[in-house]
Design a protein around this motif. Structure first.
Motif, PDB file in Angstrom:
ATOM      1  N   SER A  63     -62.241 -70.531  24.683  1.00 51.31           N
ATOM      2  CA  SER A  63     -63.382 -71.423  24.378  1.00 51.31           C
ATOM      3  C   SER A  63     -64.188 -70.899  23.199  1.00 51.31           C
ATOM      4  CB  SER A  63     -64.291 -71.551  25.599  1.00 51.31           C
ATOM      5  OG  SER A  63     -63.598 -72.150  26.655  1.00 51.31           O
ATOM      6  N   ALA A  64     -64.417 -69.585  23.169  1.00 49.61           N
ATOM      7  CA  ALA A  64     -65.170 -68.981  22.061  1.00 49.61           C
ATOM      8  C   ALA A  64     -64.425 -69.184  20.746  1.00 49.61           C
ATOM      9  CB  ALA A  64     -65.391 -67.493  22.324  1.00 49.61           C
ATOM     10  N   ALA A  65     -63.120 -69.062  20.789  1.00 46.05           N
ATOM     11  CA  ALA A  65     -62.317 -69.241  19.577  1.00 46.05           C
ATOM     12  C   ALA A  65     -62.380 -70.681  19.088  1.00 46.05           C
ATOM     13  CB  ALA A  65     -60.874 -68.839  19.838  1.00 46.05           C
ATOM     14  N   ARG A  66     -62.449 -71.614  20.017  1.00 43.56           N
ATOM     15  CA  ARG A  66     -62.488 -73.031  19.648  1.00 43.56           C
ATOM     16  C   ARG A  66     -63.840 -73.437  19.066  1.00 43.56           C
ATOM     17  NH1 ARG A  66     -58.353 -76.241  22.654  1.00 43.56           N
ATOM     18  NH2 ARG A  66     -57.115 -74.710  23.756  1.00 43.56           N
ATOM     19  N   LEU A  67     -64.912 -72.685  19.389  1.00 42.68           N
ATOM     20  CA  LEU A  67     -66.233 -73.019  18.846  1.00 42.68           C
ATOM     21  C   LEU A  67     -66.198 -73.080  17.331  1.00 42.68           C
ATOM     22  CD1 LEU A  67     -68.738 -70.918  20.981  1.00 42.68           C
ATOM     23  CD2 LEU A  67     -68.497 -73.406  20.931  1.00 42.68           C
ATOM     24  N   ASP A  68     -65.637 -72.062  16.753  1.00 44.85           N
ATOM     25  CA  ASP A  68     -65.551 -72.008  15.299  1.00 44.85           C
ATOM     26  C   ASP A  68     -64.483 -70.988  14.945  1.00 44.85           C
ATOM     27  OD1 ASP A  68     -65.798 -71.747  12.571  1.00 44.85           O
ATOM     28  OD2 ASP A  68     -67.959 -71.554  12.589  1.00 44.85           O
ATOM     29  N   LYS A  69     -63.317 -71.452  14.561  1.00 48.42           N
ATOM     30  CA  LYS A  69     -62.203 -70.553  14.242  1.00 48.42           C
ATOM     31  C   LYS A  69     -62.573 -69.582  13.128  1.00 48.42           C
ATOM     32  CE  LYS A  69     -58.175 -73.228  15.547  1.00 48.42           C
ATOM     33  NZ  LYS A  69     -56.918 -73.792  15.101  1.00 48.42           N
ATOM     34  N   HIS A  70     -63.545 -69.949  12.313  1.00 51.45           N
ATOM     35  CA  HIS A  70     -63.890 -69.105  11.177  1.00 51.45           C
ATOM     36  C   HIS A  70     -64.989 -68.102  11.507  1.00 51.45           C
ATOM     37  CE1 HIS A  70     -61.269 -71.626   8.872  1.00 51.45           C
ATOM     38  NE2 HIS A  70     -61.915 -72.687   9.312  1.00 51.45           N
ATOM     39  N   LEU A  71     -65.610 -68.212  12.689  1.00 49.72           N
ATOM     40  CA  LEU A  71     -66.662 -67.279  13.051  1.00 49.72           C
ATOM     41  C   LEU A  71     -66.074 -65.907  13.387  1.00 49.72           C
ATOM     42  CD1 LEU A  71     -69.625 -66.735  13.582  1.00 49.72           C
ATOM     43  CD2 LEU A  71     -69.250 -67.416  15.934  1.00 49.72           C
ATOM     44  N   TYR A  72     -65.111 -65.883  14.284  1.00 50.16           N
ATOM     45  CA  TYR A  72     -64.474 -64.633  14.678  1.00 50.16           C
ATOM     46  C   TYR A  72     -62.965 -64.787  14.637  1.00 50.16           C
ATOM     47  CZ  TYR A  72     -68.622 -62.275  16.434  1.00 50.16           C
ATOM     48  OH  TYR A  72     -69.823 -61.650  16.526  1.00 50.16           O
ATOM     49  N   SER A  73     -62.296 -63.749  14.165  1.00 49.19           N
ATOM     50  CA  SER A  73     -60.861 -63.627  14.366  1.00 49.19           C
ATOM     51  C   SER A  73     -60.730 -62.853  15.665  1.00 49.19           C
ATOM     52  CB  SER A  73     -60.220 -62.865  13.218  1.00 49.19           C
ATOM     53  OG  SER A  73     -60.322 -63.610  12.027  1.00 49.19           O
ATOM     54  N   ILE A  74     -59.983 -63.383  16.602  1.00 49.07           N
ATOM     55  CA  ILE A  74     -59.903 -62.777  17.931  1.00 49.07           C
ATOM     56  C   ILE A  74     -58.572 -62.068  18.105  1.00 49.07           C
ATOM     57  CG2 ILE A  74     -59.921 -63.215  20.414  1.00 49.07           C
ATOM     58  CD1 ILE A  74     -61.805 -65.552  19.847  1.00 49.07           C
ATOM     59  N   ILE A  75     -58.681 -60.793  18.478  1.00 48.64           N
ATOM     60  CA  ILE A  75     -57.503 -59.978  18.755  1.00 48.64           C
ATOM     61  C   ILE A  75     -57.498 -59.679  20.249  1.00 48.64           C
ATOM     62  CG2 ILE A  75     -56.316 -57.793  18.331  1.00 48.64           C
ATOM     63  CD1 ILE A  75     -57.713 -57.726  15.574  1.00 48.64           C
ATOM     64  N   ILE A  76     -56.416 -60.045  20.915  1.00 44.98           N
ATOM     65  CA  ILE A  76     -56.242 -59.739  22.334  1.00 44.98           C
ATOM     66  C   ILE A  76     -55.337 -58.507  22.413  1.00 44.98           C
ATOM     67  CG2 ILE A  76     -55.337 -60.540  24.545  1.00 44.98           C
ATOM     68  CD1 ILE A  76     -57.451 -62.434  23.861  1.00 44.98           C
ATOM     69  N   VAL A  77     -55.809 -57.481  23.139  1.00 46.53           N
ATOM     70  CA  VAL A  77     -55.006 -56.274  23.308  1.00 46.53           C
ATOM     71  C   VAL A  77     -54.666 -56.117  24.794  1.00 46.53           C
ATOM     72  CG1 VAL A  77     -54.878 -53.776  22.992  1.00 46.53           C
ATOM     73  CG2 VAL A  77     -56.138 -55.172  21.338  1.00 46.53           C
ATOM     74  N   PRO A  78     -53.424 -56.416  25.169  1.00 51.63           N
ATOM     75  CA  PRO A  78     -52.989 -56.191  26.550  1.00 51.63           C
ATOM     76  C   PRO A  78     -52.824 -54.687  26.797  1.00 51.63           C
ATOM     77  CG  PRO A  78     -51.572 -57.779  25.407  1.00 51.63           C
ATOM     78  CD  PRO A  78     -52.415 -57.098  24.377  1.00 51.63           C
ATOM     79  N   ALA A  79     -53.585 -54.176  27.748  1.00 54.70           N
ATOM     80  CA  ALA A  79     -53.623 -52.738  28.012  1.00 54.70           C
ATOM     81  C   ALA A  79     -52.656 -52.350  29.117  1.00 54.70           C
ATOM     82  CB  ALA A  79     -55.035 -52.325  28.397  1.00 54.70           C
ATOM     83  N   THR A  80     -51.718 -51.471  28.798  1.00 52.96           N
ATOM     84  CA  THR A  80     -50.759 -51.008  29.809  1.00 52.96           C
ATOM     85  C   THR A  80     -51.364 -49.963  30.736  1.00 52.96           C
ATOM     86  OG1 THR A  80     -49.881 -49.349  28.287  1.00 52.96           O
ATOM     87  CG2 THR A  80     -48.753 -51.492  28.370  1.00 52.96           C
ATOM     88  N   ASP A  81     -52.431 -49.299  30.300  1.00 51.34           N
ATOM     89  CA  ASP A  81     -53.029 -48.260  31.137  1.00 51.34           C
ATOM     90  C   ASP A  81     -54.178 -48.778  32.000  1.00 51.34           C
ATOM     91  OD1 ASP A  81     -54.385 -48.598  28.741  1.00 51.34           O
ATOM     92  OD2 ASP A  81     -54.835 -46.483  28.467  1.00 51.34           O
ATOM     93  N   LEU A  82     -54.375 -50.075  32.056  1.00 50.82           N
ATOM     94  CA  LEU A  82     -55.330 -50.684  32.986  1.00 50.82           C
ATOM     95  C   LEU A  82     -54.597 -51.437  34.080  1.00 50.82           C
ATOM     96  CD1 LEU A  82     -57.988 -52.261  30.577  1.00 50.82           C
ATOM     97  CD2 LEU A  82     -58.118 -50.090  31.798  1.00 50.82           C
ATOM     98  N   SER A  83     -53.281 -51.524  33.934  1.00 51.67           N
ATOM     99  CA  SER A  83     -52.461 -52.327  34.827  1.00 51.67           C
ATOM    100  C   SER A  83     -52.478 -51.786  36.253  1.00 51.67           C
ATOM    101  CB  SER A  83     -51.026 -52.358  34.309  1.00 51.67           C
ATOM    102  OG  SER A  83     -50.264 -53.240  35.077  1.00 51.67           O
ATOM    103  N   LYS A  84     -52.372 -52.697  37.194  1.00 47.54           N
ATOM    104  CA  LYS A  84     -52.346 -52.337  38.608  1.00 47.54           C
ATOM    105  C   LYS A  84     -50.951 -51.878  39.036  1.00 47.54           C
ATOM    106  CE  LYS A  84     -55.900 -55.801  39.336  1.00 47.54           C
ATOM    107  NZ  LYS A  84     -56.064 -56.123  37.930  1.00 47.54           N
ATOM    108  N   THR A  85     -49.986 -51.985  38.124  1.00 47.91           N
ATOM    109  CA  THR A  85     -48.626 -51.528  38.407  1.00 47.91           C
ATOM    110  C   THR A  85     -48.276 -50.416  37.425  1.00 47.91           C
ATOM    111  OG1 THR A  85     -47.633 -53.137  36.911  1.00 47.91           O
ATOM    112  CG2 THR A  85     -47.905 -53.807  39.212  1.00 47.91           C
ATOM    113  N   ASP A  86     -47.137 -49.771  37.639  1.00 50.01           N
ATOM    114  CA  ASP A  86     -46.741 -48.651  36.798  1.00 50.01           C
ATOM    115  C   ASP A  86     -46.130 -49.062  35.471  1.00 50.01           C
ATOM    116  OD1 ASP A  86     -47.649 -46.770  38.571  1.00 50.01           O
ATOM    117  OD2 ASP A  86     -45.722 -46.582  39.596  1.00 50.01           O
ATOM    118  N   SER A  87     -45.632 -50.268  35.351  1.00 43.77           N
ATOM    119  CA  SER A  87     -45.000 -50.675  34.104  1.00 43.77           C
ATOM    120  C   SER A  87     -45.335 -52.121  33.775  1.00 43.77           C
ATOM    121  CB  SER A  87     -43.481 -50.506  34.192  1.00 43.77           C
ATOM    122  OG  SER A  87     -42.973 -51.380  35.162  1.00 43.77           O
TER     123      SER A  87
END
Length: 178
Positions: A63-87
């Motif tokens: 939703s934030a990205a849709r407000l204005d694509k030019h306001l922020y470039s959004i980078i999503i970082v999937p974290a492997t060390d926050l995962s509830k599983t081992d892999s």
């Protein structure tokens, strides 16, 4: 004397900024992303669990990205060390099918915390170390943590993962009105 101090401070800020734009990392699709392509743009980096991402957080980010694509470039970082599983099992791919990922830059899942045995996502190394970014020394604490970088490459905000979506909305609204 004041001129010398101001000059030194500006040099330090520019030095740390230039390091940001030298960073590159692998994307979810296997290609390499260069942070230099975001020079002059505001950046929002959102941390999520690589196996079990919070769909409410991702929906808000969308939703934030849709407000204005030019306001922020959004980078999503999937974290492997926050995962509830081992892999990482690739569940991240399925979670984005319902969300318009054309608004995002999605990193390959990687460790994001400082204490990951010497290897940390290159962008997160800059974001979490004051020696790198010149402002904050704050490790990733949980999924949903957001880092905000201004259009000059200066880290100006770190919001914990437990921050309510409404609080982040207010922060983004303030940025829109600047």
């Amino acid at each position: 004397m004041k001129t010398i101090i101001v000059s030194i401070a500006l040099f330090i800020l520019n030095f740390n900024q230039s390091k940001l734009y030298e960073i590159s990392f692998e994307l979810q699709d296997g290609s390499i992303f260069q942070m230099s392509s975001l020079f002059g743009k505001k950046v929002m980096v959102v941390i999520c669990d690589s196996d079990f991402p919070d769909l409410k957080q991702l929906s808000f980010t969308d939703s934030a990205a849709r407000l204005d694509k030019h306001l922020y470039s959004i980078i999503i970082v999937p974290a492997t060390d926050l995962s509830k599983t081992d892999s990482s099992s690739g569940k991240m791919d399925n979670k984005f099918k319902d969300i318009n990922n054309n608004n995002y830059i999605i990193s390959k899942p990687m460790p994001v915390k400082k204490d990951t045995g010497g290897y940390q996502h290159p962008l997160l190394k800059w974001l979490t170390n004051v020696d790198e970014n010149g402002h904050f020394d704050r490790d990733v604490e949980s999924e949903g943590q957001i880092f905000l970088v201004d259009d000059k490459g200066i880290l100006f905000g770190v919001h914990p993962g437990l921050t309510k979506v409404s609080v982040i909305s207010v922060v983004l609204s303030q940025q829109i009105n600047e």
